[in-house]
Design an enzyme around this catalytic site. Structure first.
Site, mmCIF file in Angstrom:
data_model
loop_
_atom_site.group_PDB
_atom_site.id
_atom_site.type_symbol
_atom_site.label_atom_id
_atom_site.label_comp_id
_atom_site.label_asym_id
_atom_site.label_seq_id
_atom_site.Cartn_x
_atom_site.Cartn_y
_atom_site.Cartn_z
ATOM 1 C CG ASP A 1 -7.642 1.228 -4.438
ATOM 2 O OD1 ASP A 1 -7.277 0.417 -3.495
ATOM 3 O OD2 ASP A 1 -6.732 1.754 -4.916
ATOM 4 C CD GLN B 1 -6.530 -0.290 0.106
ATOM 5 O OE1 GLN B 1 -6.226 -0.481 1.365
ATOM 6 N NE2 GLN B 1 -6.513 0.640 -0.686
ATOM 7 C CG ASN C 1 -2.407 0.484 0.823
ATOM 8 O OD1 ASN C 1 -2.606 1.540 0.015
ATOM 9 N ND2 ASN C 1 -3.493 -0.177 0.796
ATOM 10 C CD GLU D 1 -4.511 -5.090 -2.176
ATOM 11 O OE1 GLU D 1 -3.317 -4.840 -1.987
ATOM 12 O OE2 GLU D 1 -5.319 -4.578 -2.822
ATOM 13 C CG HIS E 1 1.762 -2.156 -3.660
ATOM 14 N ND1 HIS E 1 1.038 -2.249 -2.689
ATOM 15 C CD2 HIS E 1 0.781 -2.102 -4.771
ATOM 16 C CE1 HIS E 1 -0.081 -2.361 -2.630
ATOM 17 N NE2 HIS E 1 -0.441 -2.374 -4.107
ATOM 18 C CG HIS F 1 -2.111 -6.826 -5.280
ATOM 19 N ND1 HIS F 1 -2.905 -6.624 -6.273
ATOM 20 C CD2 HIS F 1 -1.768 -5.674 -4.742
ATOM 21 C CE1 HIS F 1 -3.438 -5.142 -6.236
ATOM 22 N NE2 HIS F 1 -2.711 -4.392 -5.438
ATOM 23 C CB SER F 2 -4.816 -12.983 -5.522
ATOM 24 O OG SER F 2 -3.559 -13.998 -5.403
ATOM 25 C CE1 TYR F 3 -6.328 -6.182 -9.905
ATOM 26 C CE2 TYR F 3 -4.220 -7.190 -8.891
ATOM 27 C CZ TYR F 3 -5.011 -6.095 -9.400
ATOM 28 O OH TYR F 3 -4.388 -4.960 -9.387
#
Length: 367
Positions: A265, A302, A98, A330, A124, A193-195
């Site tokens: 976000d 997040q 972040n 996150e 990050h 940080h997986s989507y």
């Protein structure tokens, strides 16, 4: 003989309860380092993790009808991850996940400057964060342990930091255990940080997925997406996900915070004490029936709705990664914590070991 059959049956069941781990080559990094891919298999799921950024490449789980599909965004080859310097697909981000305002913080009477790579701020970890590095790996029971040593002064951060990240799979869950130590006072905030796209088809948006976040407060941000320092109530706002809510219901509301983020976000303040396991969120896809439950020992999460995805990246099936085709949960300490003494501390001192655990559990829900 009956006792022998019982014993053999028990042994078979025990062996079936453990997953398998296989290692394959995944290409060569720009610096010439060989990159590996570890595939972890357990009943109900399969996850692939690469040493480039210690990132999740794929998670394959069944829908309510038993059809297996990959539920995270990413690429089928290393080249895609090397070329993509903006999405952080699946990566462990650090040394500080972040944002840090203006890339500055003070610690032990010294002010530190780290690279700014997100407008005026650092995001990050800086321009060459942990997501760009090749980690060392070794197979462990049901998983893989990734190790990275970040030297004193790396991206301007103080202290030589040693990080171990363990990925393990068991009974439809991917567990991530973080462990960090340093030889000099530093700050650290690691996350994955997986989507996720629980439909299993990255051409679909996540706007019809249903999210629950058990948090009464969130941290509003300024125009640079840096927390103001306030802990604001979610009551009566588009940030109230205490009851399951379709993402698209309020994402386009006339709300300043949503305008700043281009959607969601933001960091939510989780209930419960820092260090205790708590639910960080739950996602349900009504079409596939897949459910993702996230638990963590971290104080915040997040929730990001892939607002910056712009269709210029192409995924494993050459699908366009367009806006809102993936969501992130996150688990983390709060953004810009080094500059907000009232936030849970991200300081790590010599002699200390920082531990954190986050688990992504997959299940299905009948129609």
């Amino acid at each position: 003989m009956r006792w022998l059959r019982i014993m053999l049956l028990s042994m078979t069941t025990a062996m079936a309860a453990h997953g398998s781990v296989t290692k394959t080559a995944f290409g060569i990094a720009p610096d010439g380092t060989a990159v590996e891919l570890y595939t972890l298999k357990s009943e109900g799921m399969e996850a692939s993790i690469t040493t480039f950024g210690a990132r999740v490449v794929s998670i394959k789980t069944p829908d309510r009808d038993g059809k297996i599909a990959d539920v995270v965004l990413g690429y089928s080859a290393l080249d895609g991850y090397v070329a993509d310097k903006s999405t952080y697909f699946g990566a462990i981000v650090g040394r500080y996940g972040n944002r840090i305002a203006f890339g500055k913080f003070s610690l032990d009477g010294h002010q530190y400057q780290i690279p700014t790579n997100n407008g005026a701020n650092s995001l990050h970890g800086g321009t060459v964060g942990f997501d760009r590095m090749v980690w060392q790996a070794r197979a462990i029971a049901d998983g893989v342990e990734m190790t990275l040593v970040s030297k004193d002064g790396d991206q301007g951060y103080p202290g030589t930091l040693t990080v171990h990240v363990r990925y393990t799979v068991h009974h439809g869950a991917l567990r991530i255990d973080y462990s960090s130590s340093t030889d000099k006072g530093t700050v650290i905030n690691l996350t994955n940080h997986s989507y996720f796209n629980l439909s299993g088809d990255a051409k679909n948006t996540i706007l019809d997925e249903v999210v629950m976040i058990p948090a009464d407060q969130y941290t509003p941000v300024d125009s640079g997406q840096i927390p103001t320092g306030a802990l604001a109530s979610v009551e009566g706002t588009p940030f109230d996900f205490r009851k399951p809510t379709v993402i698209g219901t309020r994402i386009h509301d006339d709300n300043e915070q949503l305008r700043i983020g281009g959607g969601y976000d933001h960091n939510w303040v989780l209930r419960g004490k820092n260090g205790e396991v708590k639910t960080a969120g739950r996602v349900y896809d009504p079409v596939s029936g897949r459910v993702l439950t996230v638990t963590t020992t971290e104080p915040g999460v997040q929730f990001y709705t892939g607002n910056s995805l712009n269709g210029t990246q192409y995924g494993k099936a050459q699908e366009s990664h367009s806006k809102n085709t993936g969501l992130c949960l996150e688990t983390q300490h709060f953004p810009d914590s080094p500059n907000h003494p009232a936030f849970p501390s991200t300081e790590l001192k010599p002699g200390e070991v920082r531990h954190s655990t986050t688990t992504f559990t997959f299940s299905t829900h009948a129609k």
